[in-house]
Design an enzyme around this catalytic site. Structure first.
Site, PDB file in Angstrom:
ATOM      1  N   PRO A   2      -0.448  -2.558  -1.518  1.00 34.14           N
ATOM      2  CA  PRO A   2      -0.764  -4.015  -0.999  1.00 34.14           C
ATOM      3  C   PRO A   2      -0.035  -4.228   0.455  1.00 34.14           C
ATOM      4  O   PRO A   2       1.243  -3.904   0.584  1.00 34.14           O
ATOM      5  CB  PRO A   2      -0.169  -4.935  -2.197  1.00 34.14           C
ATOM      6  CG  PRO A   2       0.075  -4.069  -3.497  1.00 34.14           C
ATOM      7  CD  PRO A   2       0.155  -2.659  -2.981  1.00 34.14           C
ATOM      8  N   GLU A   3      -0.639  -4.955   1.301  1.00 31.63           N
ATOM      9  CA  GLU A   3      -0.095  -4.954   2.676  1.00 31.63           C
ATOM     10  C   GLU A   3       0.817  -6.552   2.476  1.00 31.63           C
ATOM     11  O   GLU A   3       0.542  -7.464   1.499  1.00 31.63           O
ATOM     12  CB  GLU A   3      -0.940  -5.014   3.572  1.00 31.63           C
ATOM     13  CG  GLU A   3      -1.733  -3.455   3.634  1.00 31.63           C
ATOM     14  CD  GLU A   3      -2.305  -3.370   5.045  1.00 31.63           C
ATOM     15  OE1 GLU A   3      -1.661  -3.562   5.880  1.00 31.63           O
ATOM     16  OE2 GLU A   3      -3.117  -2.154   4.951  1.00 31.63           O
ATOM     17  N   LYS A  51       6.642  -6.688   2.615  1.00 30.52           N
ATOM     18  CA  LYS A  51       6.006  -6.261   1.287  1.00 30.52           C
ATOM     19  C   LYS A  51       6.751  -6.351   0.065  1.00 30.52           C
ATOM     20  O   LYS A  51       6.629  -5.905  -1.013  1.00 30.52           O
ATOM     21  CB  LYS A  51       5.796  -4.707   1.268  1.00 30.52           C
ATOM     22  CG  LYS A  51       4.601  -4.362   2.468  1.00 30.52           C
ATOM     23  CD  LYS A  51       4.252  -2.962   2.380  1.00 30.52           C
ATOM     24  CE  LYS A  51       3.521  -2.643   3.575  1.00 30.52           C
ATOM     25  NZ  LYS A  51       2.946  -1.031   3.613  1.00 30.52           N
ATOM     26  N   ARG A 307       0.906   8.754   5.952  1.00 32.90           N
ATOM     27  CA  ARG A 307      -0.367   7.980   5.432  1.00 32.90           C
ATOM     28  C   ARG A 307      -1.292   8.751   6.750  1.00 32.90           C
ATOM     29  O   ARG A 307      -0.886   9.024   7.876  1.00 32.90           O
ATOM     30  CB  ARG A 307      -0.359   6.613   5.519  1.00 32.90           C
ATOM     31  CG  ARG A 307       0.746   6.098   4.867  1.00 32.90           C
ATOM     32  CD  ARG A 307       0.308   6.410   3.342  1.00 32.90           C
ATOM     33  NE  ARG A 307      -0.713   5.486   2.881  1.00 32.90           N
ATOM     34  CZ  ARG A 307      -0.703   4.296   2.511  1.00 32.90           C
ATOM     35  NH1 ARG A 307       0.181   3.363   2.592  1.00 32.90           N
ATOM     36  NH2 ARG A 307      -2.200   3.838   2.289  1.00 32.90           N
TER      37      ARG A 307
END
Length: 347
Positions: A2-3, A51, A307
């Protein structure tokens, strides 16, 4: 993962349904034994920083948040964590936030989590923390971090983070100075939570495309005005995400241009036919091997900062804030009226 906008929506959900109430806390999984220390305390507040989610507990509702007796549950969802909610009508504005999309009790019994029988919903065996109030409950599963902290511990985490674009106390100058003073690539820095808090892989890829920036351009090569423009764009996009629960970065006139995506990226409200579909929401994210919506060049992907980053090698070559096509089209993408008017789930 989740951002940042998602965690702010979580804090809002707790504020709406549980803050100000005396709650029961437990750890059905048994891996958060500290739940017993805050059981029957009052949930004073819920705060998002990047976050990270902080839930403040105290013996009574009249305790100040900065009092020594206050304890904070710190949660970082990571890749696999989620919160699921159930309760009386009006309690849970959303049924889940995070990786899994399973309703509380869905696996244990055939019962709608919105009925009056929510008190009898069994937690899943993987539930790290359950918080139950008079009108509903919230279950946490699979987080990267779930710890109990005092005020100093909470502040130590916040002090390590860069500015959060969704917070009123964010200092954009801190972000700009760190970027233009670094030899690291802009794509690497955008994923560094010490530079800016709350950006994840989707925002990174889309911000860089909208700025027409190659992900590997070092921060020192960028002008301050360009980095300031990235911040402005990020603030607008994340506020839209916090309001709707969705990341949408495309301008309306670009959405039907090659509306495909290589991987199924789930967002809140996907089942709602009035929202912008995933396939139309992004310029480059998960569109590797597909043609760029604007120039037709094949979108590339490569691992960067742990990523996969996605970019168009033709569009993303700008060294100044305004690329040529933006000068030719001054209403896009820096005008946000149409972006904020997008239909979407209620906040």
């Amino acid at each position: 993962m989740p951002e940042g906008h998602t965690v702010h929506r979580l804090a809002e959900a707790f504020g709406h349904g549980l803050v100000g109430q005396r709650v029961h806390t437990s750890s059905p999984q048994g891996r958060f034994s500290e739940a017993a220390q805050i059981d029957r305390m009052v949930l004073l507040g819920a705060e998002a920083v990047g976050k990270h989610l902080f839930l403040a507990f105290a013996p009574s509702a009249d305790v100040d948040l900065d009092a020594p007796v206050v304890r904070f549950v710190h949660v970082h969802l990571g890749l696999y964590g989620s919160w699921t909610f159930a309760g009386e009508p009006g309690f849970a504005r959303m049924h889940a936030i995070g990786a899994p999309r399973v309703r509380v009790g869905e696996q244990e019994r055939s019962l709608d989590a919105g009925t009056a029988d929510w008190q009898y919903l069994l937690p899943r065996p993987t539930t790290r923390l359950r918080i139950q109030g008079p009108c509903g409950l919230a279950d946490l599963t699979g987080p990267t971090a779930c710890t109990l902290l005092d005020g100093a511990g909470r502040q130590a985490i916040i002090d390590r983070l860069g500015p959060d674009p969704l917070r009123a106390d964010a200092d954009p100058e801190q972000f700009v100075s760190r970027v233009v003073g670094s030899r690291s690539g802009i794509g690497t820095m955008l994923m560094n939570q010490e530079v800016v808090a709350g950006i994840g892989n989707i925002y990174r890829a889309e911000l860089l495309f909208r700025a027409r920036l190659d992900p590997f351009v070092p921060g020192k090569a960028l002008s301050r005005s360009m980095v300031e423009g990235i911040w402005e764009d990020l603030v607008a996009l994340m506020h839209y995400g916090a309001r709707t629960g969705r990341i949408v970065t495309t301008q309306p006139e670009h959405r039907l241009l090659d509306p495909r995506i290589m991987e199924r990226t789930r967002q809140n409200g996907d089942e709602d036919p009035t929202v912008v579909p995933r396939e139309q929401s992004f310029y480059v994210y998960h569109r590797h091997t597909l043609p760029c919506r604007l120039c037709g060049t094949v979108v590339r992907s490569q691992e960067l900062a742990g990523r996969t980053v996605y970019w168009c090698p033709r569009c993303q070559t700008a060294r100044t804030r305004r690329a040529a096509w933006i000068r030719e089209n001054p209403a896009a993408p820096w005008a946000y009226a149409d972006l904020h008017d997008l239909p979407g789930p209620a906040a």
